[in-house]
Design an enzyme around this catalytic site. Sequence first.
Site, mmCIF file in Angstrom:
data_model
loop_
_atom_site.group_PDB
_atom_site.id
_atom_site.type_symbol
_atom_site.label_atom_id
_atom_site.label_comp_id
_atom_site.label_asym_id
_atom_site.label_seq_id
_atom_site.Cartn_x
_atom_site.Cartn_y
_atom_site.Cartn_z
ATOM 1 N N ASN A 9 0.845 -1.209 0.000
ATOM 2 C CA ASN A 9 0.000 0.000 0.000
ATOM 3 C C ASN A 9 0.867 1.239 0.000
ATOM 4 O OD1 ASN A 9 -2.388 -1.517 0.440
ATOM 5 N ND2 ASN A 9 -2.128 -1.407 2.653
ATOM 6 N N GLY A 39 2.219 -6.580 4.136
ATOM 7 C CA GLY A 39 3.130 -7.534 3.494
ATOM 8 C C GLY A 39 4.443 -6.874 3.140
ATOM 9 N N GLU A 138 -4.256 -9.035 4.325
ATOM 10 C CA GLU A 138 -4.655 -7.880 3.490
ATOM 11 C C GLU A 138 -4.759 -8.252 2.012
ATOM 12 O OE1 GLU A 138 -3.566 -3.709 5.762
ATOM 13 O OE2 GLU A 138 -2.085 -4.506 4.370
ATOM 14 N N ALA A 247 3.312 0.118 11.782
ATOM 15 C CA ALA A 247 4.276 -0.925 11.381
ATOM 16 C C ALA A 247 5.087 -1.509 12.534
ATOM 17 C CB ALA A 247 5.220 -0.455 10.273
ATOM 18 N N ALA A 248 4.715 -1.181 13.769
ATOM 19 C CA ALA A 248 5.404 -1.823 14.910
ATOM 20 C C ALA A 248 5.239 -3.333 14.815
ATOM 21 C CB ALA A 248 4.843 -1.305 16.223
ATOM 22 N N GLY A 249 4.000 -3.753 14.588
ATOM 23 C CA GLY A 249 3.725 -5.186 14.476
ATOM 24 C C GLY A 249 4.453 -5.791 13.281
ATOM 25 N N ASP A 250 4.490 -5.063 12.178
ATOM 26 C CA ASP A 250 5.157 -5.589 10.969
ATOM 27 C C ASP A 250 6.657 -5.769 11.205
ATOM 28 O OD1 ASP A 250 2.714 -5.480 9.672
ATOM 29 O OD2 ASP A 250 3.053 -3.441 8.950
ATOM 30 N N SER A 289 10.286 3.776 8.928
ATOM 31 C CA SER A 289 10.652 3.652 10.349
ATOM 32 C C SER A 289 11.403 2.361 10.664
ATOM 33 C CB SER A 289 9.389 3.705 11.215
ATOM 34 O OG SER A 289 8.619 2.535 11.025
HETATM 35 P P1 ATP Z 1 0.616 -2.172 13.950
HETATM 36 O O1 ATP Z 1 -0.718 -2.727 13.524
HETATM 37 O O2 ATP Z 1 0.606 -0.699 14.211
HETATM 38 O O3 ATP Z 1 1.746 -2.600 13.092
HETATM 39 P P2 ATP Z 1 0.412 -4.075 16.135
HETATM 40 O O4 ATP Z 1 -0.799 -3.765 16.938
HETATM 41 O O5 ATP Z 1 0.343 -5.235 15.211
HETATM 42 O O6 ATP Z 1 0.926 -2.780 15.387
HETATM 43 P P3 ATP Z 1 1.980 -3.718 18.489
HETATM 44 O O7 ATP Z 1 1.518 -4.680 19.522
HETATM 45 O O8 ATP Z 1 1.511 -2.305 18.607
HETATM 46 O O9 ATP Z 1 1.661 -4.335 17.067
HETATM 47 O O10 ATP Z 1 3.572 -3.654 18.469
HETATM 48 C C1 ATP Z 1 4.412 -4.755 18.172
HETATM 49 C C2 ATP Z 1 5.552 -4.786 19.173
HETATM 50 O O11 ATP Z 1 6.316 -3.567 19.059
HETATM 51 C C3 ATP Z 1 5.120 -4.871 20.627
HETATM 52 O O12 ATP Z 1 4.917 -6.232 21.006
HETATM 53 C C4 ATP Z 1 6.286 -4.216 21.341
HETATM 54 O O13 ATP Z 1 7.343 -5.146 21.529
HETATM 55 C C5 ATP Z 1 6.745 -3.138 20.341
HETATM 56 N N1 ATP Z 1 6.081 -1.853 20.660
HETATM 57 C C6 ATP Z 1 4.891 -1.392 20.205
HETATM 58 N N2 ATP Z 1 4.582 -0.196 20.753
HETATM 59 C C7 ATP Z 1 5.619 0.124 21.561
HETATM 60 C C8 ATP Z 1 5.911 1.228 22.426
HETATM 61 N N3 ATP Z 1 5.065 2.279 22.544
HETATM 62 N N4 ATP Z 1 7.067 1.206 23.117
HETATM 63 C C9 ATP Z 1 7.951 0.184 23.008
HETATM 64 N N5 ATP Z 1 7.721 -0.906 22.231
HETATM 65 C C10 ATP Z 1 6.578 -0.938 21.511
HETATM 66 O O1 RIB Z 2 0.631 -2.383 9.653
HETATM 67 C C1 RIB Z 2 0.739 -1.093 9.130
HETATM 68 C C2 RIB Z 2 0.211 -1.059 7.727
HETATM 69 O O2 RIB Z 2 -1.176 -1.334 7.740
HETATM 70 C C3 RIB Z 2 0.339 0.294 7.034
HETATM 71 O O3 RIB Z 2 1.566 0.468 6.367
HETATM 72 C C4 RIB Z 2 -0.870 0.315 6.123
HETATM 73 O O4 RIB Z 2 -0.549 0.258 4.759
HETATM 74 C C5 RIB Z 2 -1.736 -0.866 6.544
HETATM 75 O O5 RIB Z 2 -1.649 -1.904 5.639
#
Ligand code: ATP
Ligand code: RIB
Length: 305
Positions: A9, A39, A138, A247-250, A289
Site C-alpha cells: 500500500n 506484506g 490484506e 508498522a510496529a507489528g510488521d 521507520s
Molecule cells: P501495527 O498494527 O501498528 O503494526 P500491532 O498492533 O500489530 O501494530 P503492536 O503490539 O503495537 O503491534 O507492536 C508490536 C511490538 O512492538 C510490541 O509487542 C512491542 O514489543 C513493540 N512496541 C509497540 N509499541 C511500543 C511502544 N510504545 N514502546 C515500546 N515498544 C513498543
Molecule cells: O501495519 C501497518 C500497515 O497497515 C500500514 O503500512 C498500512 O498500509 C496498513 O496496511
Amino acid sequence: MITVVGSLNMDLVTYTGRMPVIGETIIGKSFRQIPGGKGANQADAIAKLGAKVRMIGCVGCDDMGNTLLESLNNDGVDITLVKKVEGVSTGIASITVDSAANNCIIVVSGANNMLTVEDINASYDVIQDSEVVVAQLEVPIESVKTALKIAKQLGKLTILNPAPAVPLEDEFLANVDILVPNDTELEILSGIQVKDEADLIIAAKVLMDKGVRELVVTLGSKGAMHINKSGLKIYPAHQVSAADTTAAGDSFIGAVAVAINEGKSLDEAIYFATAVGAITVTREGAQSSLPLREEVEAFISNIKQ
Ligand code: ATP
Ligand code: RIB
C-alpha cells in the site's frame, strides 16, 4: 530465503495534534506519502535486518505502484513476483496519527485483491525454495490459505499475522506454525473478549485447541506474550518515546522471521523482535521507520550495558 505473501500500500499519512470527532473538520500538522502495506512492510523489515526475502503480491500499473516497487527493490527485497495489474489502482492506506502516536487506518485494497490462488500455485517452486513463509490478511484469504497449505506440505515454517482479523477456519489455522496477532486480533479470532491477562490466556487456549502451536500476542507498549502448550512468557516492551506506532507489528514479525531463519529459538526471536518494534515506534511512518540490523544490534548492546 524468506517469502512474504501479502499487501503493498501507499500510506497517505496525516499527522495531527488530535483525532477529529465524527462530523468535525480540524487542521492537521503535516502530510507524507510513505511506502506501506503489511506484506511489504514485513518484507522490507526482513531485508533491512539482513535476510534474503521475496515478496508475492500485486500493485496497479500506476505511479504509486512503481514507487512502492522501487523502494522495496532499493532496500533489497526481490520483487520479481509482484504482479502489475492493469485497470486497478495500487492499494492505499489513509492513516491519521495524533501527537500521542495513536493511529487510525483505513485501507482501500485495490490491486491487493487481485492476488489469486492461481498466482500462489504458480509460485510453488518459490515456496519450495524458501525456509520460512510469512503472510497477513490484506490479500484474498483463499490465496493466503493456499500459500500456507503449500508451505506446510513442503515442510516449511509458516508465520501468520492475522491482520486485519477475521475468524479463520480450523483447517487454515492448522497450517500456521507461529501465529502473531495483537490483542484485538486475538479477540476476533478466538471469539473471547480480552480485558485482562486471564482472558488472554483463555483466548489463546481456544486457538491452540484449533491447532495453533505457537502464539505470540503483541501488546503494544506492554510488550508481547508467547503462549504454547508448555506455558507462557512475557517480554516487556523497552521504554522509548513513541512518535508513530505504524508498522510496529510488521517490524516485530519481520524480526521473528529473520531470527528463526537464522536458527535462533522462538524465545531469542521474540527478544530480538521486541527491540526492533521499540525502534520502529520512535520514527514516523511504516517502511521509513524500519531499522537496519546494525541499529538493532547497537540498541540491544546499549540495553545490556
Ligand atoms: P501495527 O498494527 O501498528 O503494526 P500491532 O498492533 O500489530 O501494530 P503492536 O503490539 O503495537 O503491534 O507492536 C508490536 C511490538 O512492538 C510490541 O509487542 C512491542 O514489543 C513493540 N512496541 C509497540 N509499541 C511500543 C511502544 N510504545 N514502546 C515500546 N515498544 C513498543
Ligand atoms: O501495519 C501497518 C500497515 O497497515 C500500514 O503500512 C498500512 O498500509 C496498513 O496496511
